[in-house]
Design an enzyme around this catalytic site. Structure first.
Site, PDB file in Angstrom:
ATOM      1  N   SER B 177      67.163 -26.741  50.705  1.00  0.00           N
ATOM      2  CA  SER B 177      68.016 -26.177  49.661  1.00  0.00           C
ATOM      3  C   SER B 177      68.443 -27.284  48.686  1.00  0.00           C
ATOM      4  CB  SER B 177      69.216 -25.496  50.329  1.00  0.00           C
ATOM      5  OG  SER B 177      69.904 -24.668  49.447  1.00  0.00           O
ATOM      6  N   ASP B 345      62.859 -15.811  52.171  1.00  0.00           N
ATOM      7  CA  ASP B 345      63.873 -16.530  51.398  1.00  0.00           C
ATOM      8  C   ASP B 345      63.813 -16.071  49.946  1.00  0.00           C
ATOM      9  OD1 ASP B 345      65.545 -18.314  50.118  1.00  0.00           O
ATOM     10  OD2 ASP B 345      64.642 -20.113  50.987  1.00  0.00           O
ATOM     11  N   HIS B 378      67.000 -17.472  53.449  1.00  0.00           N
ATOM     12  CA  HIS B 378      67.183 -18.888  53.134  1.00  0.00           C
ATOM     13  C   HIS B 378      67.673 -19.674  54.355  1.00  0.00           C
ATOM     14  CE1 HIS B 378      67.738 -22.315  50.578  1.00  0.00           C
ATOM     15  NE2 HIS B 378      69.042 -22.360  50.735  1.00  0.00           N
ATOM     16  N   ASP B 379      68.435 -19.036  55.208  1.00  0.00           N
ATOM     17  CA  ASP B 379      68.942 -19.714  56.406  1.00  0.00           C
ATOM     18  C   ASP B 379      67.845 -20.185  57.345  1.00  0.00           C
ATOM     19  OD1 ASP B 379      71.615 -19.947  56.037  1.00  0.00           O
ATOM     20  OD2 ASP B 379      72.207 -18.304  57.344  1.00  0.00           O
TER      21      ASP B 379
END
Lengths: 401, 401
Positions: B177, B345, B378-379
């Site tokens: 990220s 994501d 995204h995690d």
């Protein structure tokens, strides 16, 4: 006020929102009763002598009764959420109805044939009884004492309202988003009173991510100290900050990521380079969101927002009518069903309509599903009028697909 | 405190966050200078005599220096945003580092071979100088007077910090990220000082929808009256309401819609039926979001959130270094590049990594891209450690894919 010669082709012309007071209380799913109930409404076209040409059009979260034509009072239309919608509001300058592209002579809901009725929903803030209305028990606005509503309560109110107009059967119930939920609720609740339903960009039950976005929007409003527990009327303060954030969240969910990319990209607001500011918008998309927030706050009531958001989150045909089974919930449906969904709609994604289609098909019901490939996300139901029109017209004419 | 016998296999053990004061001001992209600057950091493994085995690990928006092992002070780890992450925090009870699954003996960033360095970013709130630090000009916390930062400023601070440790070259810079943005910035800014970069779930420039989510989160904080224009320190009030909403927005964007569906569905919170309440959570997903908001507010500084969110929104390699061309921006890169991206994501979608891959490939650079099919959004960069590990280990060993 528009004259005949300046009307756009197919316009229903200038219309006025009227009001009707229901003679009896509305009994709600929560067990509470609401009285008095006033309904704001508009009609377009002519009621046939046999009263068999009525189409009820249902609005979405932030809508009102002004679905078509130019507003006689010139107040702004309300549910035109998307790009094109905003642009059109701005250029028209005199409050075109939120579904004007779909309602009128020769349009999808053809007022040369149909008598189209549009009401502001129960719980609304545009003329129908809602949280900002006076509570007869106190003489003050209801605020947080207004009952928590369901989509069924909205449909019950429409039913009671149509009774007053002497309308027993509906040729069709139509709507997008929350409006589509009402059409489904009608078909389940009053199977022998609805010939057709037109369910656009909608669902039988919002998916968990959509529930989350709605929860965030409500939290944003309720955490604003100016919300004052819902008793902000007359205080000179409204939860503008929280409403603005709620609107921004909603707005982004109504659009698709590619649509935002195409419209704004990463273009800077003012200069060739960044200005190193956190408090001011740097990018066009940031400025756009602020504008959306500000204009919404001026025209919409926060408690109505909460009410509508809660109702559409609750809506779940399988839970309400099927002991968890969508097929069971839809068993009694008699209406022909038209489902329209949009490829880029991630808030009310195509899969939801596919599930309804599959359930109805398996039950042997008359149902058709159209997936329109279009880039504008959930807002497509307001923007892609040209492509919906032939589908809706053919369906309503009774011609098989 | 954990003893050797209770350590999980591959753990770096108990670690303490240390602090280092930079001897010289940090010159920022905005033209401002920041002094003094303190950097909070942790290290894992042993620095080789030739100082050629250093991996700099970079954290994401809400992170800190505590990337691996158990915290000596027992404070909560900070960037573990996802389901598994939260669960692990809760069960561990003693603050496992945010990337503990990736850093340690035999792990992806193998501390048997590498000396892993992790710093809290400039602008942070976990030991490194940031908006809550004392402004030497006033003796009060900076608050809104803290400079607006870029990712480049964070990298410059890391560079100055490593100078003090006597570390000139980096074997690798790695992060997910915002952390991946730093790795890219390092490769562009200091091409001859970085052997490898590992860029996970990241991008060369956030797409407009991601910019919108970040703008909404910042608006939510800044519209909270308790933010007080950023001068809330010492007032007894913090913008908890706005921070909570910001966190909820962030949290939903970190997860995928299917992950939310699998975890919560539409399950009701308490009973078999709805309770007709707007102010209280009705569904599990609503309760979960509130919990996420409340726990985040307790551990993170609002002005740091604004600073980080602004920096990652600004980040745009093509604008900064390529006159709008990504390929031009990456022309000077010498580092071998590993890109990892996750199918679900949607905040940092695979296409962004594909664009970096294409640009570097076209330039004849040494680059590989791995798309991992995984459902957690995204995690994934925090959760899919097992599947990232062999990819990262092989890449760092210099073995071709």
């Amino acid at each position: 006020m528009a004259t005949a010669s300046t009307l756009a082709a197919g316009s229903v012309g200038t219309v006025e929102t009227r009001h009707l007071d229901l003679p009896r209380p509305v009994r709600l799913e929560s067990g509470r009763e609401l009285h008095p109930v006033r309904v704001a409404y508009e009609t377009y076209g002519t009621l046939s002598p046999r009263r068999d040409n009525v189409i009820l059009v249902c609005h979405a979260l932030s809508g009102d009764a002004h679905a078509a034509g130019f507003s006689a009072t010139g107040t702004a239309a309300s549910t035109r959420d998307g790009f094109g919608a905003d642009d059109r509001d701005g250029s028209a300058g005199k409050a075109l109805g939120w579904w004007d592209g779909m309602i009128g002579p020769g349009k999808a809901f053809d007022t040369d044939h149909f008598f189209v009725v549009s009401t502001n929903l129960l719980g609304g803030c545009r003329g129908t009884t809602g949280p900002s209305s006076t509570d007869p028990a106190t003489g003050e606005p209801y605020g947080p004492d207004f009952p928590v509503l369901t989509v069924a309560d909205m449909v019950e109110t429409q039913r009671a309202f149509l009774d007053e107009l002497g309308i027993e059967r509906l040729a069709a119930v139509a709507g997008g988003s929350l409006g589509g939920m009402q059409a489904l609720e009608w078909a389940v609740r009053y199977p022998d009173q609805v010939d057709d339903i037109v369910v656009i960009a909608s669902t039988h039950a919002l998916h968990p991510q959509g529930m989350a976005w709605n929860a965030i929007a409500r939290e944003s409003i309720m955490r604003d100290p100016d919300w004052q527990g819902g008793r902000y009327y007359g205080t000179g303060r409204i939860p503008a900050a929280g409403m603005g954030v709620a609107r921004m969240v909603g707005h982004v969910t109504y659009l698709s990521a590619p649509a935002l990319h195409d419209k704004f990209g990463r273009r800077l607001q003012f200069a060739d380079d960044i200005r190193y500011t956190i408090t001011e918008p740097e990018f066009e998309v940031e400025s756009y969101l602020r504008h959306q927030a500000d204009s919404f706050v001026r025209r919409f009531d926060a408690n109505t927002y909460l009410t509508m958001s809660r109702a559409l989150t609750y809506f779940d045909l399988a839970r309400q009518y099927g002991d968890g089974s969508l097929a069971k919930a839809l068993e009694g449906v008699l209406a022909r069903t038209l489902l329209i969904t949009f490829s880029s709609d991630w808030l009310y994604p195509p899969v939801a309509s596919e599930e309804i289609h599959e359930a109805l098909s398996t039950l042997g019901k008359d149902v058709e599903l159209h997936l329109i490939d279009a880039p504008y996300g959930h807002d497509c139901f307001l923007l892609e009028e040209a492509r919906q029109t032939p589908i809706v017209r053919r369906f309503l004419s009774g011609t098989p697909a």
